[in-house]
Design a protein around this motif. Structure first.
Motif, PDB file in Angstrom:
ATOM      1  N   GLU A   3       0.823  -1.201   0.000  1.00  0.00           N
ATOM      2  CA  GLU A   3       0.000   0.000   0.000  1.00  0.00           C
ATOM      3  C   GLU A   3       0.866   1.265   0.000  1.00  0.00           C
ATOM      4  O   GLU A   3       0.503   2.272  -0.609  1.00  0.00           O
ATOM      5  CB  GLU A   3      -0.929  -0.021   1.205  1.00  0.00           C
TER       6      GLU A   3
ATOM      7  N   GLY B  90       1.761   2.015  -3.439  1.00  0.00           N
ATOM      8  CA  GLY B  90       0.622   2.597  -4.142  1.00  0.00           C
ATOM      9  C   GLY B  90       0.434   4.065  -3.811  1.00  0.00           C
ATOM     10  O   GLY B  90       0.151   4.890  -4.692  1.00  0.00           O
ATOM     11  N   VAL B  91       0.593   4.410  -2.526  1.00  0.00           N
ATOM     12  CA  VAL B  91       0.477   5.806  -2.116  1.00  0.00           C
ATOM     13  C   VAL B  91       1.577   6.639  -2.774  1.00  0.00           C
ATOM     14  O   VAL B  91       1.329   7.754  -3.253  1.00  0.00           O
ATOM     15  CB  VAL B  91       0.556   5.918  -0.580  1.00  0.00           C
TER      16      VAL B  91
ATOM     17  N   THR C  61       0.751   7.287  -6.392  1.00  0.00           N
ATOM     18  CA  THR C  61      -0.334   8.262  -6.503  1.00  0.00           C
ATOM     19  C   THR C  61       0.169   9.673  -6.235  1.00  0.00           C
ATOM     20  O   THR C  61      -0.141  10.608  -6.987  1.00  0.00           O
ATOM     21  CB  THR C  61      -1.465   7.914  -5.511  1.00  0.00           C
TER      22      THR C  61
ATOM     23  N   TYR D 189      -3.200   8.217   1.725  1.00  0.00           N
ATOM     24  CA  TYR D 189      -3.777   6.875   1.614  1.00  0.00           C
ATOM     25  C   TYR D 189      -5.218   6.938   1.133  1.00  0.00           C
ATOM     26  O   TYR D 189      -5.648   6.142   0.294  1.00  0.00           O
ATOM     27  CB  TYR D 189      -3.706   6.162   2.958  1.00  0.00           C
TER      28      TYR D 189
ATOM     29  N   TYR E  24      -5.235   7.527  -2.520  1.00  0.00           N
ATOM     30  CA  TYR E  24      -4.829   6.311  -3.233  1.00  0.00           C
ATOM     31  C   TYR E  24      -5.992   5.325  -3.340  1.00  0.00           C
ATOM     32  O   TYR E  24      -6.259   4.777  -4.407  1.00  0.00           O
ATOM     33  CB  TYR E  24      -3.641   5.679  -2.495  1.00  0.00           C
TER      34      TYR E  24
ATOM     35  N   GLN F 289      -8.185   4.188  -6.817  1.00  0.00           N
ATOM     36  CA  GLN F 289      -8.300   2.831  -7.324  1.00  0.00           C
ATOM     37  C   GLN F 289      -9.733   2.518  -7.729  1.00  0.00           C
ATOM     38  O   GLN F 289      -9.971   1.729  -8.650  1.00  0.00           O
ATOM     39  CB  GLN F 289      -7.847   1.825  -6.253  1.00  0.00           C
TER      40      GLN F 289
END
Length: 513
Positions: free
Chosen positions: A275, A278-279, A282, A460, A463, A467
């Motif tokens: 994660e 992913g953050v 982004t 977060y 992100y 999604q």
């Protein structure tokens, strides 16, 4: 608004869910967190009176249970009903948060936040920050975690549970002061702790005095009950919902618990790894879209700062001292440009990974966190330092999404360290047996810290929403660009005014162009 009728510990019938449209503007930050935009409310929302009428029919005369009931009922719902001229709905039941605090004490997950406990206890992932998602998570928590703990205490009826949840209570571990973190039961063998509790019980502050008296009164409780309160809760790693309650665990049991805790911590850090990347991706995408705006804003802020400093120096210390401000401005400007270049290079390096690469990234980091976490050697500074360096390299590779380097570290950690000019790993040591319980408690307290901190950040939330909502990054970038443009216009006006003042005083061109 969401709710679920319950019979005992089990849900009964369909859940209640309605979207209220109060016809007011939604702040952009709230829209990013909850995912509800004015367009969604206009399309799917209902008038509050209609929603509450439906809820009245759904709830009937049943008692209301909520996670933090006092806040939800007394500070949100009842003032809202009064404002709308609606009769109170239902009746107050018990607070599920207070029940959880009493049953999970000391709390193994570090805190009693609903989403924290969901992660720790491996409950199904529902919609965080949505009414229905929180209701479903609370139902899961009650069925799979609170019910077995309540039954172990002999709490079988509604009345027993309600009384237990509302009874005076303070954490078994002292939360503040010189004895912070100590179990209050240690007062039996610690005269200083006993004296401190006696002093606390005589405090002029009513709450402090009540706390001190409560702790002292517990010492007179049945010895068996005190043993129950010190039980250790394990979330088994082979089943997402299985719980095992250990009473006064012996040495071998503690070793098993610690091994399970290491595995759980590794799994959570692996989740964090996936994660976190992913953050980062982004945030990097957003930075790349807005870089020109940020650079323009920061350049103007720098000009304003140094033009003001130049004027202050000129008026007090004269031209020669003011010239030094010009030199400092050029250095600061060059440093800012270097920082933006570094940030751009870092953003460009944060590349999105395929699903297969994300799974491998998570697997590799899970292995590394389980085997080489520095906390395994907290009692041996030399070994701990080696492990810290290894995991630092793994963390950096994770943040870059560098799977090749993670493979290198995972497959040959000793070789990797030697190639970096560091000493190798020593696998021969074990934690001191006398400190096993302390180690286990430390693991339980830390097990969700990094993951929870990540998930509480605005990055977060963005992100997660991006999604689910393609094109959201572009939408957020446009909104932030408009806000930055307004800020830039105001800064530009200030900078021009200061520049004109400098030229008027010096008779020369502004040196901060």
């Amino acid at each position: 608004m969401a709710a679920q009728r319950m019979r005992g510990w089990k849900p009964e019938g369909p859940a209640f869910r309605r979207l209220l449209n109060h016809g007011v503007e939604i702040p952009s930050e709230a829209a990013r967190v909850n995912g509800y935009t004015p367009e969604i409310l206009e399309r799917d929302g209902e008038a509050p009176h209609d929603v509450y009428a439906a809820f009245t029919e759904y709830a009937g005369a049943h008692p209301l249970v909520a996670y933090n009931l006092e806040y939800d009922l007394e500070q949100v719902l009842r003032p809202e009903w009064q404002r709308l001229g609606i009769d109170p709905i239902g009746q107050a039941g018990f607070c599920a948060l207070r029940l959880t605090q009493r049953l999970l004490d000391p709390v193994p997950a570090g805190n009693h936040k609903l989403q924290t406990l969901r992660q720790y206890c491996r409950l199904p992932q529902r919609g965080a920050h949505t009414a229905l998602g929180d209701v479903e998570t609370l139902v899961d928590l009650m069925q799979q975690v609170l019910r077995p703990l309540a039954e172990a205490r002999g709490l079988a009826t509604w009345e027993q549970i309600a009384v237990f949840a509302s009874a005076p209570w303070f954490p078994s571990r002292i939360a503040f002061g010189r004895f912070k973190g100590r179990p209050f039961s240690e007062v039996i063998d610690d005269p200083e702790l006993h004296a401190w509790l006696e002093w606390l019980s005589r405090s002029n502050n009513p709450r402090s005095a009540a706390m001190g008296r409560w702790y002292l009164n517990q010492l007179d409780a049945d010895a068996e009950q005190r043993i129950d309160d010190s039980a250790v809760l394990e979330v088994r790693t082979d089943n997402a919902t299985a719980l095992t309650l250990f009473r006064n665990p012996e040495l071998e049991t503690l070793r098993q618990l610690i091994a399970g805790a290491w595995t759980r911590l590794a799994e959570l850090e692996a989740e964090y790894t996936q994660e976190h990347h992913g953050v980062e991706v982004t945030q990097s995408e957003l930075f790349q879209r807005l870089r020109a705006h940020y650079e323009r804003r920061d350049a103007l802020q720098l000009k304003i700062q140094f033009r003001r400093k130049f004027l202050d120096t000129l008026l007090i210390d004269g031209e020669e001292e003011a010239e030094a401000v010009e030199s400092a401005y050029q250095d600061a400007r060059a440093e800012t440009e270097r920082e933006y270049q570094d940030a751009a290079a870092e953003a460009a390096a944060s590349q999105a990974l395929s699903d297969e690469e994300q799974r491998e990234l998570k697997t590799l980091f899970k292995k590394l966190a389980r085997l080489y976490h520095p906390d395994r050697y907290a009692s041996d500074p030399d070994k701990q330092q080696t492990y810290e360096r290894l995991m630092q390299a793994a963390n950096q590779a994770r943040d870059r999404g560098d799977i090749e380097e993670l493979r290198e570290i995972a497959n040959d950690p000793n070789g990797f360290l030697l190639r970096q000019g560091l000493s190798g790993l020593d696998f021969s040591g074990e934690a001191e047996l006398a400190k096993l319980r302390q180690l286990y408690e430390t693991l339980q307290a830390r097990i969700l810290d990094a993951l929870q901190n990540l998930r509480e950040s605005s990055g977060y939330e963005l992100y997660q929403l991006s999604q689910r909502q393609p094109g959201l990054i572009e939408q957020v970038a446009r909104q932030q660009a408009d806000e930055l443009d307004a800020e830039i216009a105001e800064l530009d006006s200030q900078a021009i005014q200061l520049g004109e003042e400098i030229e008027g005083l010096t008779g020369a061109s502004d040196p901060f162009r």
